[in-house]
Write a protein that holds these residues in place. Structure first.
Motif, PDB file in Angstrom:
ATOM      1  N   GLY A  23       0.787  -1.221   0.000  1.00 56.84           N
ATOM      2  CA  GLY A  23       0.000   0.000   0.000  1.00 56.84           C
ATOM      3  C   GLY A  23       0.821   1.274   0.000  1.00 56.84           C
ATOM      4  O   GLY A  23       0.565   2.201  -0.776  1.00 56.84           O
ATOM      5  N   CYS A  24       1.832   1.360   0.874  1.00 55.03           N
ATOM      6  CA  CYS A  24       2.630   2.591   0.945  1.00 55.03           C
ATOM      7  C   CYS A  24       3.464   2.781  -0.319  1.00 55.03           C
ATOM      8  O   CYS A  24       3.774   3.920  -0.701  1.00 55.03           O
ATOM      9  N   VAL A  25       3.814   1.686  -0.978  1.00 54.49           N
ATOM     10  CA  VAL A  25       4.554   1.787  -2.243  1.00 54.49           C
ATOM     11  C   VAL A  25       3.650   2.403  -3.309  1.00 54.49           C
ATOM     12  O   VAL A  25       4.058   3.307  -4.052  1.00 54.49           O
ATOM     13  N   GLY A  26       2.411   1.923  -3.376  1.00 53.38           N
ATOM     14  CA  GLY A  26       1.466   2.485  -4.334  1.00 53.38           C
ATOM     15  C   GLY A  26       1.177   3.947  -4.076  1.00 53.38           C
ATOM     16  O   GLY A  26       1.125   4.758  -5.006  1.00 53.38           O
ATOM     17  N   ARG A  27       0.995   4.314  -2.808  1.00 55.23           N
ATOM     18  CA  ARG A  27       0.718   5.721  -2.486  1.00 55.23           C
ATOM     19  C   ARG A  27       1.884   6.610  -2.870  1.00 55.23           C
ATOM     20  O   ARG A  27       1.704   7.721  -3.397  1.00 55.23           O
ATOM     21  N   ARG A 164       9.278  -4.340  11.454  1.00 52.70           N
ATOM     22  CA  ARG A 164       8.439  -4.131  12.617  1.00 52.70           C
ATOM     23  C   ARG A 164       7.933  -5.479  13.121  1.00 52.70           C
ATOM     24  O   ARG A 164       7.411  -6.278  12.331  1.00 52.70           O
ATOM     25  N   VAL A 165       8.103  -5.721  14.408  1.00 50.65           N
ATOM     26  CA  VAL A 165       7.738  -7.008  14.996  1.00 50.65           C
ATOM     27  C   VAL A 165       6.632  -6.779  16.015  1.00 50.65           C
ATOM     28  O   VAL A 165       6.893  -6.273  17.117  1.00 50.65           O
ATOM     29  N   PRO A 166       5.394  -7.119  15.684  1.00 56.40           N
ATOM     30  CA  PRO A 166       4.302  -6.916  16.637  1.00 56.40           C
ATOM     31  C   PRO A 166       4.410  -7.881  17.814  1.00 56.40           C
ATOM     32  O   PRO A 166       5.162  -8.861  17.774  1.00 56.40           O
ATOM     33  N   GLY A 167       3.642  -7.620  18.856  1.00 57.22           N
ATOM     34  CA  GLY A 167       3.718  -8.423  20.063  1.00 57.22           C
ATOM     35  C   GLY A 167       3.388  -9.884  19.862  1.00 57.22           C
ATOM     36  O   GLY A 167       3.840 -10.747  20.612  1.00 57.22           O
ATOM     37  N   MET A 168       2.597 -10.200  18.840  1.00 55.38           N
ATOM     38  CA  MET A 168       2.222 -11.590  18.570  1.00 55.38           C
ATOM     39  C   MET A 168       3.379 -12.404  18.001  1.00 55.38           C
ATOM     40  O   MET A 168       3.297 -13.631  17.925  1.00 55.38           O
ATOM     41  N   SER A 169       4.467 -11.733  17.619  1.00 52.33           N
ATOM     42  CA  SER A 169       5.558 -12.398  16.912  1.00 52.33           C
ATOM     43  C   SER A 169       6.832 -12.433  17.744  1.00 52.33           C
ATOM     44  O   SER A 169       7.073 -11.564  18.575  1.00 52.33           O
ATOM     45  N   ASP A 170       7.661 -13.440  17.480  1.00 52.10           N
ATOM     46  CA  ASP A 170       8.946 -13.592  18.147  1.00 52.10           C
ATOM     47  C   ASP A 170      10.011 -12.866  17.319  1.00 52.10           C
ATOM     48  O   ASP A 170      10.229 -13.220  16.158  1.00 52.10           O
ATOM     49  N   VAL A 209      10.260   7.233  12.294  1.00 52.36           N
ATOM     50  CA  VAL A 209      10.000   8.148  11.193  1.00 52.36           C
ATOM     51  C   VAL A 209       9.527   7.420   9.941  1.00 52.36           C
ATOM     52  O   VAL A 209       8.909   8.012   9.057  1.00 52.36           O
ATOM     53  N   PHE A 210       9.759   6.110   9.878  1.00 50.40           N
ATOM     54  CA  PHE A 210       9.331   5.318   8.724  1.00 50.40           C
ATOM     55  C   PHE A 210       8.198   4.357   9.068  1.00 50.40           C
ATOM     56  O   PHE A 210       7.903   3.443   8.299  1.00 50.40           O
ATOM     57  N   CYS A 211       7.543   4.567  10.225  1.00 53.09           N
ATOM     58  CA  CYS A 211       6.464   3.699  10.675  1.00 53.09           C
ATOM     59  C   CYS A 211       5.110   4.397  10.548  1.00 53.09           C
ATOM     60  O   CYS A 211       4.995   5.593  10.832  1.00 53.09           O
ATOM     61  N   GLU A 212       4.108   3.648  10.143  1.00 55.23           N
ATOM     62  CA  GLU A 212       2.745   4.172  10.132  1.00 55.23           C
ATOM     63  C   GLU A 212       2.294   4.383  11.577  1.00 55.23           C
ATOM     64  O   GLU A 212       2.466   3.505  12.434  1.00 55.23           O
ATOM     65  N   ALA A 213       1.740   5.536  11.836  1.00 57.63           N
ATOM     66  CA  ALA A 213       1.304   5.853  13.202  1.00 57.63           C
ATOM     67  C   ALA A 213       0.129   4.984  13.616  1.00 57.63           C
ATOM     68  O   ALA A 213      -0.706   4.598  12.781  1.00 57.63           O
ATOM     69  N   HIS A 218       3.019  -1.761   9.694  1.00 58.55           N
ATOM     70  CA  HIS A 218       3.182  -1.157   8.371  1.00 58.55           C
ATOM     71  C   HIS A 218       4.177   0.009   8.342  1.00 58.55           C
ATOM     72  O   HIS A 218       4.401   0.680   9.348  1.00 58.55           O
ATOM     73  N   GLY A 219       4.722   0.230   7.161  1.00 60.60           N
ATOM     74  CA  GLY A 219       5.532   1.404   6.911  1.00 60.60           C
ATOM     75  C   GLY A 219       4.651   2.557   6.466  1.00 60.60           C
ATOM     76  O   GLY A 219       3.525   2.358   6.002  1.00 60.60           O
TER      77      GLY A 219
END
Length: 236
Positions: A23-27, A164-170, A209-213, A218-219
């Protein structure tokens, strides 16, 4: 939701397919007036296990035919916009994020059986042939896609996802699995777009600075702009 196709009259420079990381690549491409066709066509987990057939459901024997009806419809619209009957006729590069959702592969509970008494997945295991086999099996659908794309002679570029590593992931599994998947794609002739040196901190994680708020995986548009700049540097 798909990223809209380019509204310019210039010929498309590439076909964009992938999960939400596309998505961010397309935008960014739209913002840069870089003509392309495509966008996200599903979630990351949709493109790990088997998701395509290689035979003639829509008349292109041996071409890439997606099993999911909605994905198949979207891809058909993209190919129509490019004026081709199938992937075998594709005359532009394919930018694709299929199979690189390492955070899904790294879901913690999937690796509990391999943890030591400290609750960690040992480094030795993460470097083992068994670990590699398990990762390849988990992404066998994506690997089959790239295998067939190579057989069709397509130029394929795969941007690594945001680190980016969410809490569900190791985290340890995330980084090790990503290395396995990246090597497998490269072995199939895929050009890996690797921006890690430019977007991560000392821990290997994506800088804010490169993370979606308000989002854990996502970036953002700034990250997408870096991907697009790299694509342009590679003569897209």
């Amino acid at each position: 939701m798909t990223t809209p196709c380019s509204t310019t009259t210039a010929p498309a420079r590439f076909l964009l397919l992938g999960d939400s990381h596309a998505g961010c690549v397309g935008r960014a491409a739209l913002q840069a007036d870089l003509p392309f066709v495509g966008g996200p066509v599903g979630s990351g987990r949709d493109f790990l296990g088997p998701f395509l057939d290689l035979d003639g459901a829509d008349g292109d024997d041996g071409d890439l035919v997606f099993r999911d009806a909605e994905t198949r419809r979207l891809v058909r619209e993209f190919l129509d916009a490019l004026g081709v009957t199938g992937f075998a006729k594709l005359g532009v590069p394919l930018v694709c994020t299929f199979g690189l959702s390492a955070h899904t592969v790294a879901t913690r509970q999937n690796w509990d059986i391999h943890r030591d008494r400290h609750g960690t997945v040992p480094e030795g295991f993460l470097r083992s042939g068994l670990f590699g086999d398990l990762v390849r099996e988990s992404a066998r659908g994506a690997l089959a896609f790239y295998e067939r794309a190579a057989a069709l002679g397509l130029r394929v570029l795969a941007p690594l996802p945001p680190q980016r590593v969410p809490g569900m992931s190791d985290p340890a599994v995330f980084f090790a699995a990503q290395d396995v998947l990246g090597a497998e794609l490269a072995a199939r002739g895929v050009e890996i777009v690797d921006l890690r040196a430019r977007v991560t901190d000392g821990s290997g994680r994506q800088r804010p600075v490169f993370c979606e708020a308000d989002d854990t995986i996502h970036g953002n548009l700034a990250f997408g702009r870096l991907v697009v700049a790299e694509l342009l540097d590679r003569a897209l």
